[in-house]
Design a protein around this motif. Structure first.
Motif, PDB file in Angstrom:
ATOM      1  N   LEU A  37       0.913  -1.143   0.012  1.00 33.01           N
ATOM      2  CA  LEU A  37       0.178  -0.003   0.263  1.00 33.01           C
ATOM      3  C   LEU A  37       0.854   1.089   0.015  1.00 33.01           C
ATOM      4  CD1 LEU A  37      -2.709  -1.168   2.592  1.00 33.01           C
ATOM      5  CD2 LEU A  37      -3.121  -0.982   0.202  1.00 33.01           C
ATOM      6  N   THR A  38       1.771   1.288   0.870  1.00 33.76           N
ATOM      7  CA  THR A  38       2.826   2.247   0.591  1.00 33.76           C
ATOM      8  C   THR A  38       4.241   1.784   0.261  1.00 33.76           C
ATOM      9  OG1 THR A  38       1.874   3.414   2.664  1.00 33.76           O
ATOM     10  CG2 THR A  38       3.904   4.090   2.227  1.00 33.76           C
ATOM     11  N   PRO A  39       4.893   2.257  -0.684  1.00 29.60           N
ATOM     12  CA  PRO A  39       6.290   1.722  -1.218  1.00 29.60           C
ATOM     13  C   PRO A  39       7.071   1.644   0.140  1.00 29.60           C
ATOM     14  CG  PRO A  39       5.483   3.304  -2.855  1.00 29.60           C
ATOM     15  CD  PRO A  39       4.400   3.259  -1.543  1.00 29.60           C
ATOM     16  N   GLY A  40       7.947   0.300   0.217  1.00 29.92           N
ATOM     17  CA  GLY A  40       8.737   0.135   1.169  1.00 29.92           C
ATOM     18  C   GLY A  40       8.335  -0.172   2.655  1.00 29.92           C
ATOM     19  N   VAL A  41       6.897  -0.118   2.736  1.00 30.91           N
ATOM     20  CA  VAL A  41       6.404  -0.415   4.041  1.00 30.91           C
ATOM     21  C   VAL A  41       5.507  -1.538   3.877  1.00 30.91           C
ATOM     22  CG1 VAL A  41       4.641   0.694   5.896  1.00 30.91           C
ATOM     23  CG2 VAL A  41       6.483   2.232   4.621  1.00 30.91           C
ATOM     24  N   LEU A  42       5.544  -2.463   4.977  1.00 31.57           N
ATOM     25  CA  LEU A  42       4.532  -3.725   5.163  1.00 31.57           C
ATOM     26  C   LEU A  42       3.596  -3.151   6.287  1.00 31.57           C
ATOM     27  CD1 LEU A  42       3.829  -6.524   4.077  1.00 31.57           C
ATOM     28  CD2 LEU A  42       5.198  -7.419   5.986  1.00 31.57           C
ATOM     29  N   ARG A  43       2.316  -3.093   5.860  1.00 34.19           N
ATOM     30  CA  ARG A  43       1.310  -2.499   6.779  1.00 34.19           C
ATOM     31  C   ARG A  43       0.411  -3.719   7.227  1.00 34.19           C
ATOM     32  NH1 ARG A  43      -1.679   2.306   7.683  1.00 34.19           N
ATOM     33  NH2 ARG A  43      -3.901   1.890   8.147  1.00 34.19           N
ATOM     34  N   ILE A  44       0.724  -3.925   8.739  1.00 30.58           N
ATOM     35  CA  ILE A  44       0.033  -5.123   9.209  1.00 30.58           C
ATOM     36  C   ILE A  44      -1.003  -5.044  10.179  1.00 30.58           C
ATOM     37  CG2 ILE A  44       0.981  -7.134  10.560  1.00 30.58           C
ATOM     38  CD1 ILE A  44       3.787  -6.261   9.854  1.00 30.58           C
ATOM     39  N   SER A  70       8.156  -8.329  11.869  1.00 30.74           N
ATOM     40  CA  SER A  70       9.147  -7.467  11.903  1.00 30.74           C
ATOM     41  C   SER A  70      10.361  -8.218  11.303  1.00 30.74           C
ATOM     42  CB  SER A  70       9.643  -7.098  13.388  1.00 30.74           C
ATOM     43  OG  SER A  70       8.628  -6.406  14.104  1.00 30.74           O
ATOM     44  N   GLU A  71      10.660  -9.619  11.600  1.00 33.55           N
ATOM     45  CA  GLU A  71      11.615 -10.043  10.848  1.00 33.55           C
ATOM     46  C   GLU A  71      11.170 -10.562   9.325  1.00 33.55           C
ATOM     47  OE1 GLU A  71      15.389 -12.175  10.200  1.00 33.55           O
ATOM     48  OE2 GLU A  71      14.410 -10.631  11.660  1.00 33.55           O
ATOM     49  N   VAL A  72      10.135 -10.823   9.237  1.00 32.04           N
ATOM     50  CA  VAL A  72       9.713 -11.099   7.729  1.00 32.04           C
ATOM     51  C   VAL A  72       9.604  -9.586   6.967  1.00 32.04           C
ATOM     52  CG1 VAL A  72       7.511 -11.572   6.277  1.00 32.04           C
ATOM     53  CG2 VAL A  72       8.028 -13.134   8.410  1.00 32.04           C
ATOM     54  N   ALA A  73       9.209  -8.818   7.452  1.00 34.18           N
ATOM     55  CA  ALA A  73       9.643  -7.308   6.922  1.00 34.18           C
ATOM     56  C   ALA A  73      10.926  -6.986   6.502  1.00 34.18           C
ATOM     57  CB  ALA A  73       8.609  -6.429   7.647  1.00 34.18           C
ATOM     58  N   SER A  74      11.697  -7.253   7.488  1.00 35.34           N
ATOM     59  CA  SER A  74      13.175  -6.891   7.415  1.00 35.34           C
ATOM     60  C   SER A  74      13.651  -7.831   5.977  1.00 35.34           C
ATOM     61  CB  SER A  74      13.873  -7.160   8.728  1.00 35.34           C
ATOM     62  OG  SER A  74      15.326  -7.030   8.558  1.00 35.34           O
ATOM     63  N   ARG A  75      13.365  -9.125   6.209  1.00 37.92           N
ATOM     64  CA  ARG A  75      13.974  -9.930   5.106  1.00 37.92           C
ATOM     65  C   ARG A  75      13.461  -9.475   3.732  1.00 37.92           C
ATOM     66  NH1 ARG A  75      15.581 -15.760   7.231  1.00 37.92           N
ATOM     67  NH2 ARG A  75      16.190 -15.376   9.317  1.00 37.92           N
ATOM     68  N   VAL A 242       6.369 -13.677   1.044  1.00 34.53           N
ATOM     69  CA  VAL A 242       6.433 -13.814   2.561  1.00 34.53           C
ATOM     70  C   VAL A 242       6.400 -15.531   2.681  1.00 34.53           C
ATOM     71  CG1 VAL A 242       4.750 -13.993   4.557  1.00 34.53           C
ATOM     72  CG2 VAL A 242       4.914 -12.028   3.352  1.00 34.53           C
ATOM     73  N   ASP A 243       5.752 -16.362   2.155  1.00 35.04           N
ATOM     74  CA  ASP A 243       5.877 -17.852   1.938  1.00 35.04           C
ATOM     75  C   ASP A 243       7.434 -17.904   2.060  1.00 35.04           C
ATOM     76  OD1 ASP A 243       3.230 -18.529   2.749  1.00 35.04           O
ATOM     77  OD2 ASP A 243       2.908 -19.010   0.780  1.00 35.04           O
ATOM     78  N   GLY A 244       8.129 -17.557   1.000  1.00 29.39           N
ATOM     79  CA  GLY A 244       9.517 -17.949   0.782  1.00 29.39           C
ATOM     80  C   GLY A 244      10.359 -17.349   1.868  1.00 29.39           C
TER      81      GLY A 244
END
Length: 265
Positions: A37-44, A70-75, A242-244
């Motif tokens: 939704l926002t480039p570079g951001v994972l909105r959870i 947080s770890e998923v987003a970082s990766r 995310v599955d990866g």
């Protein structure tokens, strides 16, 4: 006079200038990026009333899925942004694309699959029954719940399972609490107003550890609870990414480290 060398240099120069002038969006043609939704951001989307998955401790938002996402987003080279909402509306809000994904100790069910896309389960757990050891010292199994009342949270798989137990005559009644009111169910258990509280096992264990006198009576058999991350059905690239990451975290020990810290494994 035509010079092959000069012509080649000019072509190289023009190509370099053209590449420099390309709009940033065209880079994605060569290196596809995840659509959020926002480039570079994972909105959870989530709700911070669900320990040990997400809750507030000393003013800080913490929990197993807070660390996991947080770890998923970082990766994925994204910045995690947690948005607090309510269980009662979270899946509809996800379908309306208010978030990139949702978590909250959510069991993947056939009905929920019809509404949203889901990650592969990162955990398959069970439902547990919490009882008060002091009030029910002789309670040793599910047969002792016959005729008793069980507390559950509204619109959850524990609600569905408890209703099935009531219909089968295994319990007497089901008392339903709003999702954010599980602490009220625990208070009613301590006061003897209900005989047990049903909750997914990591949450049940958390309450037993935090509340002296409570214990786990047992787990509901033959009723696996696969927990996952929900997405809008139109964003399969994000689901696959995310599955990866989740698969890689399982292989490299990243998932196990977080699960061990929160005692959910």
């Amino acid at each position: 006079m035509y010079s092959p060398r000069r012509h080649l240099l000019r072509q190289t120069y023009c190509a370099a200038v053209a590449a420099a002038l390309l709009p940033l969006g065209s880079v994605a043609l060569a290196e596809p990026t995840l659509r959020t939704l926002t480039p570079g951001v994972l909105r959870i989307g989530t709700y911070f009333t669900n320990p040990p998955f997400e809750y507030v401790s000393e003013g800080e938002k913490v929990g197993f899925e807070v660390d996991l996402m947080s770890e998923v987003a970082s990766r994925l080279e994204l910045q995690p942004q947690f948005v607090d909402t309510r269980w009662e509306v979270i899946m509809e809000e996800m379908a309306e694309r208010r978030f990139d994904c949702i978590v909250g100790g959510i069991t993947i069910t056939p009905g929920r699959r019809r509404l949203l896309a889901w990650s592969a389960p990162f955990m398959t757990t069970t439902l547990s029954l919490i009882v008060d050891a002091a009030r029910s010292p002789g309670m040793t199994g599910f047969a002792d719940l016959k005729g008793r009342t069980i507390g559950v949270q509204a619109a959850t798989t524990d609600d569905t399972t408890a209703v099935a137990m009531r219909r089968a005559g295994k319990i007497g009644n089901v008392r339903v609490y709003q999702f954010s009111q599980l602490t009220e169910a625990i208070a009613d258990l301590r006061a003897g107003r209900i005989a047990a509280v049903m909750k997914v096992s990591p949450a049940a264990s958390w309450f037993v550890r935090k509340t002296p006198g409570l214990r786990i009576l047992g787990q509901i058999p033959d009723d696996p609870q696969p927990l996952g991350i929900g997405f809008n059905r139109a964003n399969s690239p994000l689901v696959n990414a995310v599955d990866g990451v989740l698969a890689k975290m399982q292989r490299d020990g990243g998932y196990a480290t977080i699960a061990k810290h929160w005692r959910v494994s």
